[in-house]
Design a protein around this motif. Structure first.
Motif, short mmCIF file in Angstrom:
data_model
loop_
_atom_site.label_atom_id
_atom_site.label_comp_id
_atom_site.label_asym_id
_atom_site.label_seq_id
_atom_site.Cartn_x
_atom_site.Cartn_y
_atom_site.Cartn_z
N UNK A 327 6.97 -3.37 6.86
CA UNK A 327 6.25 -4.15 5.85
C UNK A 327 5.36 -3.65 4.93
N UNK A 328 5.00 -2.72 4.92
CA UNK A 328 4.06 -2.17 3.62
C UNK A 328 4.27 -0.66 3.31
N UNK A 329 6.10 -0.58 4.01
CA UNK A 329 6.35 1.00 3.55
C UNK A 329 6.52 0.99 1.86
N UNK A 330 7.26 -0.16 1.57
CA UNK A 330 7.28 -0.44 0.24
C UNK A 330 6.64 0.71 -0.56
N UNK A 331 5.27 -0.48 -0.58
CA UNK A 331 4.11 -0.14 -1.11
C UNK A 331 3.20 1.30 -1.18
N UNK A 332 3.37 1.45 -0.24
CA UNK A 332 2.49 3.13 0.27
C UNK A 332 3.73 4.03 -0.27
N UNK A 333 5.00 4.11 -0.24
CA UNK A 333 6.01 4.98 -1.09
C UNK A 333 5.49 4.82 -2.58
N UNK A 334 5.33 3.54 -3.35
CA UNK A 334 5.08 3.77 -4.20
C UNK A 334 3.74 4.16 -5.04
N UNK A 335 2.81 4.11 -3.86
CA UNK A 335 1.25 4.01 -3.98
C UNK A 335 1.45 6.27 -4.10
N UNK A 336 1.82 6.46 -2.84
CA UNK A 336 1.93 8.02 -2.16
C UNK A 336 2.82 8.79 -2.76
N UNK A 337 3.67 8.54 -2.92
CA UNK A 337 4.72 9.04 -2.93
C UNK A 337 6.10 9.25 -1.60
N UNK A 338 7.02 8.75 -2.42
CA UNK A 338 8.31 9.06 -1.03
C UNK A 338 8.67 9.80 -0.28
N UNK A 339 8.42 11.38 -0.21
CA UNK A 339 8.22 12.79 -0.08
C UNK A 339 7.10 12.31 1.48
N UNK A 382 8.71 5.44 7.84
CA UNK A 382 10.58 6.75 7.90
C UNK A 382 11.49 5.82 7.12
N UNK A 383 12.05 5.08 8.09
CA UNK A 383 13.57 4.51 8.08
C UNK A 383 13.36 3.16 7.19
N UNK A 384 12.26 2.80 6.47
CA UNK A 384 12.22 1.28 5.17
C UNK A 384 12.49 2.34 4.51
N UNK A 385 11.62 3.54 3.90
CA UNK A 385 11.53 3.79 2.64
C UNK A 385 13.15 5.01 2.21
#
Length: 503
Positions: A327-339, A382-385
């Motif tokens: 549930x938090x993955x999308x927000x985390x990827x936008x804040x810190x980067x996908x990789x 990992x799987x969500x992103x």
């Protein structure tokens, strides 16, 4: 005219008031597949005791579902693009429920393996259709990230629901009941899905190429079977021949896709580095984790002597961590980067698996629970992103085929992981030295040893169980260590491949 009307259709879908209700139907299908996978692991000791499969047959019961589903996912995803994703989802759900009955009442190991294979055929229709419909329901990137997060969290939540519900059923009913729980879920899915799901398909799909379907199935099953048999028995001529046949079929599949005007799978998708990196991360992550997933329930029940429901509760931290992270993955990827999110998550899973190499028959729960929580959080992120990256990398007309590639990587990783890591556990286990006169059945599986021990004198029984459990745990150590090595190696690879990738 098509281009003029397209924005209106997009706006209509984005404002569709029922899209979140439609999402609930899609995640119900995901929940069903996830529950089915986890309850099998919990029921394995009971299946072993009742059907008395050999060690090899027990591995086949565990991984033939993944073999078949991996071989058919691309074909079924492409078929959904052509005939309609709603149609193939609801048809596959109906078949999944019907075949679940055959699984529940299988009376021999051979029939059980066949029933699991047929369940794989039905299951191959479900997962690509769900992700493809999400891609077509949610055009706003942030809404889609949230929808994919809910999708991933539900899949992870199934790993919690499965053991707990399965544990309750196994304490009161026979093992076949864990498959019959699919029927009411399927009934709700089909009845609600008919009303709420919109139909979508590729407007110009081209014909469904049967030769490509056969090549992909023969290729995937042939290669995975060869890997499994080579890990278990060594490189014999039949194994090499099967592997070469599978490799030739996959080569033919790729060549054919590059020449067809409307291929089943557009191989050119892999030119996108983000797409390829996400697919590779999924495959290797599941490969590294699958040995743990398949053997953990046996460890809790047959080594530590826990009841099925208690074993299900003990596996809960992994699912809770995965749900929260999804549930938090999308927000985390936008804040810190996908990789950063993906590679950091893979490293965390690797460390969690490495901690499990210290398990023993008397290990307390804090170590196991913490390790499972770390693994679950890493997998959820990992799987969500990576699912979001894969969906965002392709036009919505190709969503079914792209989703199928993602799910193929997942199932192929599971099949290879169970084959390779499972063969490590089985190979180490079979070599244990029991007391004089130990029957050969005790060397086939730990469940077989427990059953044999029940009919032996107390002192002999204790010696047999001690030797068998020690050998099983040693095999689990090696499998966990191998899985940790795979994940820790995949983390830097994901960092490089996902450079510059954004949701």
């Amino acid at each position: 005219m098509t281009s003029t009307l397209q924005p209106a259709r997009v706006a209509e879908v984005e404002q569709r008031p029922g899209r979140w209700l439609a999402l609930s139907v899609l995640v119900l299908a995901v929940l069903l597949v996830a529950v089915d996978a986890t309850v099998l692991g919990l029921a394995t000791p009971f299946i072993s005791e009742d059907l008395r499969p050999s060690g090899t047959q027990l591995l086949w019961i565990g991984d033939v579902y993944s073999f078949v589903i991996a071989g058919l996912l691309v074909s079924m995803g492409s078929l959904g693009d052509r005939i309609g994703r709603k149609r193939i989802l609801l048809g596959g759900a109906t078949a999944f429920g019907a075949v679940s009955v055959l699984n529940a009442y299988a009376a021999t190991p051979e029939l059980m393996i066949l029933a699991r294979a047929l369940l794989g055929v039905a299951g191959a229709t479900l997962m690509p259709a769900t992700l493809a419909l999400i891609r077509n329901l949610f055009h706003d990137p942030r809404e889609r990230s949230l929808a994919v997060g809910i999708w991933g969290a539900t899949a992870s939540g199934g790993t919690a629901v499965g053991p707990i519900v399965g544990g309750l059923l196994l304490e009161h009913f026979w093992w076949g009941s864990v498959f019959l729980i699919n029927l009411p879920v399927m009934a709700v899915l089909v009845l609600v899905g008919i009303k709420t799901l919109p139909e979508s398909r590729n407007p110009d799909p081209g014909p469904w190429d049967l030769a490509s379907v056969v090549l992909s199935l023969v290729g995937v099953v042939g290669v995975v079977y060869a890997v499994k048999e080579a890990a278990a028995r060594g490189f014999t001529w039949p194994v090499l021949a099967t592997g070469l046949l599978g490799a030739a079929a996959l080569y033919g599949f790729v060549r054919r896709q590059l020449t067809l005007p409307k291929p089943l799978l557009d191989i050119r998708l892999f030119r996108n580095r983000g797409f390829s990196g996400a697919v590779l991360a999924d495959l290797l992550t599941v490969l590294g984790m699958s040995g743990l997933v398949f053997f953990l329930s046996q460890y809790l029940q047959l080594v530590q002597g826990r009841r099925p429901f208690e074993a299900g509760l003990f596996e809960l931290p992994a699912a809770v961590g995965a749900v929260a992270a999804g549930l938090l993955a999308g927000r985390a990827a936008r804040r810190f980067s996908v990789r950063t999110v993906v590679s950091g998550s893979l490293a965390a899973i690797g460390l969690g698996l490495a901690a499990l190499t210290t398990l023993s028959g008397t290990t307390g729960y804090p170590l196991l629970g913490t390790s499972l929580l770390v693994v679950g959080v890493g997998a959820g992120f990992s799987f969500t992103v990576t699912a979001d990256v894969i969906l965002s990398s392709v036009p919505k007309e190709q969503a079914g085929a792209a989703s199928a590639v993602s799910e193929t990587a997942y199932e192929l990783g599971a099949a290879l992981g169970i084959a390779l890591l499972g063969s490590i556990v089985t190979g180490v286990y079979r070599g244990f030295t029991g007391p004089a006169g130990t029957p050969s059945a005790a060397h086939e599986s730990l469940g077989g040893a427990v059953e044999v021990a029940a009919s032996l004198p107390a002192q002999t029984s204790e010696a047999l169980l001690h030797a068998a459990r020690e050998s099983f745990v040693h095999g689990l150590h090696l499998a966990s260590g191998a899985g940790a090595a795979v994940l820790l190696a995949t983390a830097p690879a994901a960092w490089l491949l996902l450079k510059g990738q954004k949701l």
